[in-house]
Structures are given as C-alpha cells and as structure tokens.
Design a protein around this motif. Sequence first.
Motif, PDB file in Angstrom:
ATOM      1  N   CYS A 172      -6.661   3.761   5.928  1.00  0.00           N
ATOM      2  CA  CYS A 172      -6.164   2.651   5.121  1.00  0.00           C
ATOM      3  C   CYS A 172      -5.410   1.664   6.024  1.00  0.00           C
ATOM      4  CB  CYS A 172      -5.207   3.235   4.092  1.00  0.00           C
ATOM      5  SG  CYS A 172      -5.019   2.312   2.618  1.00  0.00           S
ATOM      6  N   TYR A 177      -4.731  10.480  -8.684  1.00  0.00           N
ATOM      7  CA  TYR A 177      -3.795   9.342  -8.711  1.00  0.00           C
ATOM      8  C   TYR A 177      -4.015   8.490  -9.965  1.00  0.00           C
ATOM      9  CZ  TYR A 177      -0.646   6.124  -6.152  1.00  0.00           C
ATOM     10  OH  TYR A 177       0.424   5.372  -5.738  1.00  0.00           O
ATOM     11  N   PHE A 201       0.905  10.990   2.936  1.00  0.00           N
ATOM     12  CA  PHE A 201       0.566  10.369   1.663  1.00  0.00           C
ATOM     13  C   PHE A 201       1.438   9.148   1.407  1.00  0.00           C
ATOM     14  CE2 PHE A 201       1.048   9.891  -2.910  1.00  0.00           C
ATOM     15  CZ  PHE A 201      -0.244  10.015  -3.386  1.00  0.00           C
ATOM     16  N   LYS A 202       2.733   9.321   1.647  1.00  0.00           N
ATOM     17  CA  LYS A 202       3.678   8.236   1.397  1.00  0.00           C
ATOM     18  C   LYS A 202       3.369   7.003   2.223  1.00  0.00           C
ATOM     19  CE  LYS A 202       6.066   6.938  -0.507  1.00  0.00           C
ATOM     20  NZ  LYS A 202       4.928   6.170  -0.916  1.00  0.00           N
ATOM     21  N   ALA A 261      -1.051   0.261  -4.726  1.00  0.00           N
ATOM     22  CA  ALA A 261      -1.442   1.375  -3.854  1.00  0.00           C
ATOM     23  C   ALA A 261      -2.903   1.747  -4.086  1.00  0.00           C
ATOM     24  CB  ALA A 261      -0.538   2.582  -4.100  1.00  0.00           C
ATOM     25  N   SER A 281       0.653   6.111   3.512  1.00  0.00           N
ATOM     26  CA  SER A 281      -0.766   5.734   3.442  1.00  0.00           C
ATOM     27  C   SER A 281      -1.456   5.902   4.794  1.00  0.00           C
ATOM     28  CB  SER A 281      -0.945   4.268   3.003  1.00  0.00           C
ATOM     29  OG  SER A 281      -0.312   4.002   1.799  1.00  0.00           O
ATOM     30  N   MET A 324      -6.004   8.367   6.934  1.00  0.00           N
ATOM     31  CA  MET A 324      -7.352   8.212   6.392  1.00  0.00           C
ATOM     32  C   MET A 324      -7.988   6.853   6.658  1.00  0.00           C
ATOM     33  SD  MET A 324      -6.897   7.420   2.418  1.00  0.00           S
ATOM     34  CE  MET A 324      -8.166   6.187   2.485  1.00  0.00           C
ATOM     35  N   GLY A 367       4.390   3.291  -4.031  1.00  0.00           N
ATOM     36  CA  GLY A 367       3.587   3.567  -5.220  1.00  0.00           C
ATOM     37  C   GLY A 367       4.119   4.797  -5.926  1.00  0.00           C
ATOM     38  N   LEU A 368       3.205   5.534  -6.552  1.00  0.00           N
ATOM     39  CA  LEU A 368       3.607   6.743  -7.267  1.00  0.00           C
ATOM     40  C   LEU A 368       4.231   7.758  -6.325  1.00  0.00           C
ATOM     41  CD1 LEU A 368       0.494   7.136  -9.564  1.00  0.00           C
ATOM     42  CD2 LEU A 368       2.780   6.342 -10.192  1.00  0.00           C
ATOM     43  N   GLY A 369       3.868   7.673  -5.052  1.00  0.00           N
ATOM     44  CA  GLY A 369       4.444   8.588  -4.067  1.00  0.00           C
ATOM     45  C   GLY A 369       5.956   8.546  -4.068  1.00  0.00           C
ATOM     46  N   ILE A 406      -7.959  11.511  -3.410  1.00  0.00           N
ATOM     47  CA  ILE A 406      -6.657  11.034  -3.878  1.00  0.00           C
ATOM     48  C   ILE A 406      -6.808  10.321  -5.222  1.00  0.00           C
ATOM     49  CG2 ILE A 406      -4.721   9.467  -3.405  1.00  0.00           C
ATOM     50  CD1 ILE A 406      -5.140  10.059  -0.424  1.00  0.00           C
ATOM     51  N   SER A 422      -5.400  -0.487  -2.363  1.00  0.00           N
ATOM     52  CA  SER A 422      -5.613  -0.178  -0.947  1.00  0.00           C
ATOM     53  C   SER A 422      -6.488   1.064  -0.791  1.00  0.00           C
ATOM     54  CB  SER A 422      -4.275  -0.013  -0.219  1.00  0.00           C
ATOM     55  OG  SER A 422      -3.674   1.230  -0.520  1.00  0.00           O
ATOM     56  N   LEU A 423      -6.398   1.985  -1.751  1.00  0.00           N
ATOM     57  CA  LEU A 423      -7.232   3.186  -1.680  1.00  0.00           C
ATOM     58  C   LEU A 423      -8.696   2.874  -1.980  1.00  0.00           C
ATOM     59  CD1 LEU A 423      -4.836   5.701  -3.422  1.00  0.00           C
ATOM     60  CD2 LEU A 423      -5.975   6.141  -1.245  1.00  0.00           C
ATOM     61  N   SER A 449       0.836  -1.205   0.000  1.00  0.00           N
ATOM     62  CA  SER A 449       0.000   0.000   0.000  1.00  0.00           C
ATOM     63  C   SER A 449       0.873   1.259   0.000  1.00  0.00           C
ATOM     64  CB  SER A 449      -0.895   0.008   1.240  1.00  0.00           C
ATOM     65  OG  SER A 449      -1.431   1.283   1.431  1.00  0.00           O
ATOM     66  N   ALA A 450       1.944   1.224   0.774  1.00  0.00           N
ATOM     67  CA  ALA A 450       2.769   2.435   0.929  1.00  0.00           C
ATOM     68  C   ALA A 450       3.554   2.760  -0.338  1.00  0.00           C
ATOM     69  CB  ALA A 450       3.709   2.270   2.116  1.00  0.00           C
TER      70      ALA A 450
HETATM   71  N1  TRP Z   1       1.207   5.591  -0.304  1.00  0.00           N
HETATM   72  C1  TRP Z   1       0.818   5.423  -1.669  1.00  0.00           C
HETATM   73  C2  TRP Z   1       1.890   5.990  -2.587  1.00  0.00           C
HETATM   74  O1  TRP Z   1       2.846   6.510  -2.168  1.00  0.00           O
HETATM   75  C3  TRP Z   1      -0.528   6.049  -1.955  1.00  0.00           C
HETATM   76  C4  TRP Z   1      -1.582   5.584  -1.026  1.00  0.00           C
HETATM   77  C5  TRP Z   1      -2.098   4.316  -0.948  1.00  0.00           C
HETATM   78  C6  TRP Z   1      -2.198   6.338   0.001  1.00  0.00           C
HETATM   79  N2  TRP Z   1      -3.001   4.242   0.076  1.00  0.00           N
HETATM   80  C7  TRP Z   1      -3.085   5.479   0.659  1.00  0.00           C
HETATM   81  C8  TRP Z   1      -2.053   7.658   0.401  1.00  0.00           C
HETATM   82  C9  TRP Z   1      -3.816   5.944   1.749  1.00  0.00           C
HETATM   83  C10 TRP Z   1      -2.805   8.103   1.474  1.00  0.00           C
HETATM   84  C11 TRP Z   1      -3.659   7.257   2.156  1.00  0.00           C
HETATM   85  O2  TRP Z   1       1.785   5.938  -3.773  1.00  0.00           O
END
Ligand code: TRP
Length: 459
Positions: free
Chosen positions: A241, A112, A233-234, A327, A236, A239, A32-34, A108, A330-331, A29-30
């Motif tokens: 998740c 995204y 964001f990075k 990612a 996750s 929120m 990803g594009l981040g 997001i 998981s969103l 989840s963590a």
């Molecule tokens: N962390 C993911 C990324 O870096 C993006 C992401 C997935 C996310 N789940 C999340 C960001 C929940 C915020 C909350 O690409």
Amino acid sequence: MNIKTELSTYTKRESFTTSLGVLAATLGSAVGLGNIWKFPFMTGQNGGAAFVLLYLVCVLFIGLPVMISEFIIGRRAKANCVSAFKKLEPNKPWYLTGVIGVLSAFLIMFFYTDVAGWVYSYIFKSASGVFNTIKPTETANVFSSFISGVWGPLFWQWVVLVVVSIIIIAGVTNGIERMTKTLLPILFVLLVICDIRALTLPGAVKGVVYLFKPDLSKITGAVVLSALGLAFFKLSVGMGCMTTYGSYIGDAENLPRNALRVALSDTLVSILAGLAIFPTVFAFGFKPEAGASLLFITIPAVFKAMPFGQIFMVLFFILSAIAATGAMISLLEVPVAYFTEQWKWSRTSATVVSAVIMGGVGVLATLSTSVLSKTLVFGKTFFDLFDYLSSNIFLTVGGIFICLFVGWKLGKQVILDEASNHGILNNQTVMSVFTFVVRYVAPVAIFIVLLSGLGIIKF
Ligand code: TRP
C-alpha cells in the motif's frame, strides 16, 4: 482522478502544499478502524500496558523502517506494488512480494468491511436514540443483538462495499483525500473530548494504570506476534500500500521524515482512543478483554455520560466511518491498480470484481458472529482467521521481504540516494543506521517473532 493523478498533481505544486498533501494521503490510509477499534480491543485482550509497550517498540523499530523501505521502493520504481519489484529486479521472483500484498488486501477487506458496517450502522443507531433509554451498562446488549442477526450486518457490509466502490470508480478519491485532511483533525478533537469525559469518570484511574503500567509477566511469544502484526496493520505496511503511495511522492519530498510523522500521529490517535475506552471500561465495570465488541460497548456509554452526548456520538461514528472509508480506499486501490495495470482490465471491472469477491467471501467473516459462530477453522472463526492470517502472517512475511529487498538488493548507495534526495538532505548517519536495521535487525526480528508466535520455537 484517482489517488495516482491526485498525488502526481501534488508533485507539481510548491513544496509546502506538497508535503502536507503527501502527509494527508499517507495518514488517511494509516488512520482507520485500526486506531479506534483494533488497537484498544487487542490491548484489552493481551493484558494492557505490556502490550502497548511492545506495540510502540514494534512501530518504531520495525513498522517505521518498513514504511521508509516501501516509500523508497515506490518512489524509485514509480509503479504499482507488483510492477515496482519487476522494474527494479527484472526476471526475479521478488515481485511475488507484491502478489502476496494483493492477496493481503483481500484478506483484510473480508473482515474490515464487516466492522466498517458496524460503524456505519452505529451512526443510525445513535441518531435514532436507541441509547437514550437504556443504562450505560446495557450498551453491550444493543451490540450483541445487532451482530447476532444475519441480514443487518450483511446489509451494512454491502453498503460499505458499494460506497467504497463508487468512490474508486467515480475517481473522486481526490475529494475524499481532501475531506480526510479537514475531518481527521475534527476526529482528533472529538477523541480529546471523549478522553476528558472518560478520565473524569469515577474509577477512571484504573483504566490509565491498565494502559500505561506494564506487567511484563503478561508477555508471551503470541503476544509479541500480535503486537508486531498490529504495528504492520496500523501503519498500512507489509503489503505494498505504501509502495503504491510512494510511487506518487515527488522527488523533493523527505521520505524518512514523512514516514516518521505518519507513525507518530497515527500512534497518538490510537493512544487517545485507548484513553477514551479503558477508563470507561473500568468506570462502568465492562471487561477489558471484551474483544471486537469493546468499542461499540464503551463509546456509547461514555457519550451517555456527557451533555449533548447523543449529538457527539453521531458525529463520532460519522467521522470514524469516514476514517475507515479512507483506509479501505487505500486497500481496494491495491488490487484495482494491479488488475488495471497488469491485466489491462478497465477500472470499473477491476473494482466490481474485487468488491464482489470481498463481499462474497466477506460473508463468512460477517456470519462469524451469528450462524457461523461455531464453525471453526484452525480453532478460529472465519472473522478471527482472516484477521490473524492477514496481520500476523501475510503482512509480517511481506515485511521481511521488503526489508531484505531494500537492504540487500537496492543496497546502501540507493538507500542513501533516495532518502537524501540525491544528496540534498543531510541524513547520511541516520540512514546508515536504517540500512543496518533493514539488512539485519528487522528481518531477523520479524522472523524470530513469527516463529515464536506460531509456537515453532520456544524461549
Ligand atoms: N491502517 C488502516 C487502519 O488502521 C488499515 C489499512 C489501510 C491497512 N491500508 C492498509 C492495513 C494496508 C494493512 C495494509 O485502519
């Protein structure tokens, strides 16, 4: 079939497999594009090393404690991010934290999916050989002519949503998690290959200096807020998740240790991406502040400068697309879990409705680089607005409430109990520090950063 059953089966396995499974799922989840897109471009826009330093501080002192807090809430309640609060504090408005989380997932996904579409399309662009005949310095033209079109980017955004929806509906999340587990290490190796090439380009040193030698005069309230938002964001977090994931983690798992591992590995991936991108920026004379296009300009250039570059480039974009897809799963899972459990929708309806909203409103983000580029709301394009609101406002506000909930509502005894697996693990001292951090340090720090980032208070 979905993440839920997948993770609950982990708990039945023996302990080593279990820990690795939990780590793979949360890391999936963590990462990803981040890491490959957002971290480098924000570092470039906010002046380099000083931003990186702030980012690291935010990850360690705020992002990591929020992740541990989410794990604690999730595992304690064993429910989705809204029900978890309802279960632990019935008849109190705390569950609104989870509701904000569901809204954040939408915000997001609006942008995204657009960026993920760019990545998907770059698999085909690099395979087709568009980059073979141009100079490394011309990669920016390829990108700008792509994103200034209307139907191309929209087509790819919807492809992305269809792929993610199919995975969620078919319940093959299981297979995806397993795939992520094998593919993440390959992405890691590819990044190291990029790093080696980038670092041996003439003039590469400037990029390394840019990334690691802080110029503290570049720090402003807005820069600190961006670093904090990126940390949320990075990882996750902020929120629900990780609350959802936490609810599937077995009772024998070491929550703080898993969170620390995720935070460290995730940060390493971002740094490796930065080390591929910034030396290339300086070697070829690109601009570090190029913004959202940075990845798509520099990565083709660095691959052009190595033997078998085209093959590696295709592979790079395939793996990035897979990481982004993990990612997004998981969103999307956050609203889907909420609609199915709270509103009793079927999994298919929940997914289709969510995806249609994401694709519908997401059009505004996608067209921000073409026909809507001059349409500004609060001085920002829709793309930038969704990005700014979600990371800098929604996730950080969510983070405040998550910390306060764990620190004050659950309280020290529950924290020590959950984090030590009812006294089995010996981490009382660390967790006492953690309790202090989530009670006082993190919420106050987030609040101050938020106010100063918004220009409400000035130092
Ligand atoms: N962390 C993911 C990324 O870096 C993006 C992401 C997935 C996310 N789940 C999340 C960001 C929940 C915020 C909350 O690409």
